[in-house]
Design a protein around this motif. Structure first.
Motif, PDB file in Angstrom:
ATOM      1  N   ASN A  55       8.149 -45.435  35.002  1.00  0.00           N
ATOM      2  CA  ASN A  55       9.492 -45.475  34.415  1.00  0.00           C
ATOM      3  C   ASN A  55       9.803 -46.792  33.719  1.00  0.00           C
ATOM      4  N   HIS A  56       8.914 -47.788  33.877  1.00  0.00           N
ATOM      5  CA  HIS A  56       9.042 -49.058  33.164  1.00  0.00           C
ATOM      6  C   HIS A  56       7.706 -49.364  32.492  1.00  0.00           C
ATOM      7  N   VAL A  57       7.720 -49.437  31.171  1.00  0.00           N
ATOM      8  CA  VAL A  57       6.495 -49.679  30.408  1.00  0.00           C
ATOM      9  C   VAL A  57       6.631 -50.998  29.652  1.00  0.00           C
ATOM     10  N   ILE A  58       5.683 -51.885  29.882  1.00  0.00           N
ATOM     11  CA  ILE A  58       5.647 -53.177  29.191  1.00  0.00           C
ATOM     12  C   ILE A  58       4.483 -53.153  28.210  1.00  0.00           C
ATOM     13  N   ILE A  59       4.758 -53.393  26.937  1.00  0.00           N
ATOM     14  CA  ILE A  59       3.723 -53.365  25.913  1.00  0.00           C
ATOM     15  C   ILE A  59       3.367 -54.787  25.521  1.00  0.00           C
ATOM     16  N   ASP A  60       2.223 -55.242  26.000  1.00  0.00           N
ATOM     17  CA  ASP A  60       1.737 -56.586  25.682  1.00  0.00           C
ATOM     18  C   ASP A  60       0.650 -56.459  24.618  1.00  0.00           C
ATOM     19  N   ALA A  61       1.029 -55.889  23.475  1.00  0.00           N
ATOM     20  CA  ALA A  61       0.051 -55.560  22.433  1.00  0.00           C
ATOM     21  C   ALA A  61       0.689 -55.674  21.057  1.00  0.00           C
ATOM     22  N   ASP A  62      -0.121 -55.542  20.030  1.00  0.00           N
ATOM     23  CA  ASP A  62       0.353 -55.633  18.652  1.00  0.00           C
ATOM     24  C   ASP A  62       0.553 -54.269  17.999  1.00  0.00           C
ATOM     25  N   THR A  74       9.977 -42.335  31.651  1.00  0.00           N
ATOM     26  CA  THR A  74      10.230 -43.743  31.329  1.00  0.00           C
ATOM     27  C   THR A  74      11.713 -44.004  31.062  1.00  0.00           C
ATOM     28  N   GLU A  75      12.241 -45.038  31.712  1.00  0.00           N
ATOM     29  CA  GLU A  75      13.631 -45.436  31.521  1.00  0.00           C
ATOM     30  C   GLU A  75      13.765 -46.717  30.707  1.00  0.00           C
ATOM     31  N   ALA A  76      12.667 -47.491  30.642  1.00  0.00           N
ATOM     32  CA  ALA A  76      12.740 -48.758  29.916  1.00  0.00           C
ATOM     33  C   ALA A  76      11.405 -49.106  29.284  1.00  0.00           C
ATOM     34  N   ILE A  77      11.465 -49.606  28.048  1.00  0.00           N
ATOM     35  CA  ILE A  77      10.287 -50.097  27.331  1.00  0.00           C
ATOM     36  C   ILE A  77      10.574 -51.522  26.888  1.00  0.00           C
ATOM     37  N   TYR A  78       9.652 -52.438  27.226  1.00  0.00           N
ATOM     38  CA  TYR A  78       9.801 -53.844  26.862  1.00  0.00           C
ATOM     39  C   TYR A  78       8.577 -54.308  26.074  1.00  0.00           C
TER      40      TYR A  78
END
Length: 218
Positions: A55-62, A74-78
């Motif tokens: 439910n929380h997705v962190i995108i550490d990408a380009d 998913t409730e949140a995307i950062y």
């Protein structure tokens, strides 16, 4: 179509690409918070897609993988400090999304499908390359916080008044010269920041907001 791991399926399409992929394959399928790394394109999508409760997705990408839309809880995307230029059109399928943050990327356009996110409350595209605010954004009736700081926006559409639950809007560092009169109709607005814009009459604008009990930052 991207296959999903069934309850009896233990196999992946390829061996782990690196130590991180080895690590996430050991995490329980019930894991709710996941990080998508820069090397995701070299990894097996099944290593991520098995987290059906994420439910929380962190995108550490380009870039954003298209399969992100499979995380339907998913409730949140950062995501911050990258080179993301576009957002998958199918992001509108993530009906449970409440918060989206894309800080310091190179996004030029917000997809029209964002209007499908009826539960979104917090939306931030701080420090991107947006020039236009799409009309679809004003259909987000539950939106409370909107951050469009440090973009290339020249005009704030009069439809802004349709965001009836909006409490705070940040527009610093854009190219806005005038505000539509309709913005003063936002009954729940508590704070607006406009610093760094070439406003024609900032003193008058500030007074109008303050007369309505709205805090203004210029």
């Amino acid at each position: 179509m991207i296959p999903l791991l069934g309850s009896c399926q233990k196999k992946y399409n390829a061996p782990p690409f690196n130590d991180y992929e080895t690590k996430i394959r050991k995490l329980p399928q019930e894991t709710e918070r996941i990080i998508i790394p820069k090397e995701w394109q070299k990894m097996d999508s099944l290593s991520f897609l098995r987290f059906k409760e994420a439910n929380h997705v962190i995108i550490d990408a380009d870039s954003i993988p298209s399969w992100i839309v499979n995380f339907n809880k998913t409730e949140a995307i950062y995501s911050q400090f990258g080179k993301i230029k576009s957002i998958p059109i199918k992001i509108g399928n993530l009906k449970d999304l409440k918060k989206i943050v894309f800080f310091s990327h190179s996004i030029e356009k917000i997809p029209e499908t964002i209007c499908n996110l009826e539960n979104i409350e917090y939306l931030s595209f701080w420090s991107n390359k947006l020039k236009v605010i799409p009309a679809c954004l004003f259909k987000l009736k539950n939106l409370k916080f909107l951050d469009l700081m440090d973009n290339d926006i020249e005009e704030l559409p009069k439809e802004i008044c349709e965001l009836e639950n909006l409490e705070e809007i940040r527009l610093d560092g854009n190219k806005i010269e005038e505000l539509p009169e309709e913005i003063f109709e936002l009954k729940n607005l508590k704070r607006i920041s406009l610093g760094g814009n070439p406003l024609v009459n900032p003193a008058q604008i500030k007074k109008k907001f303050e007369d309505r009990g709205i805090k203004v930052v210029l």
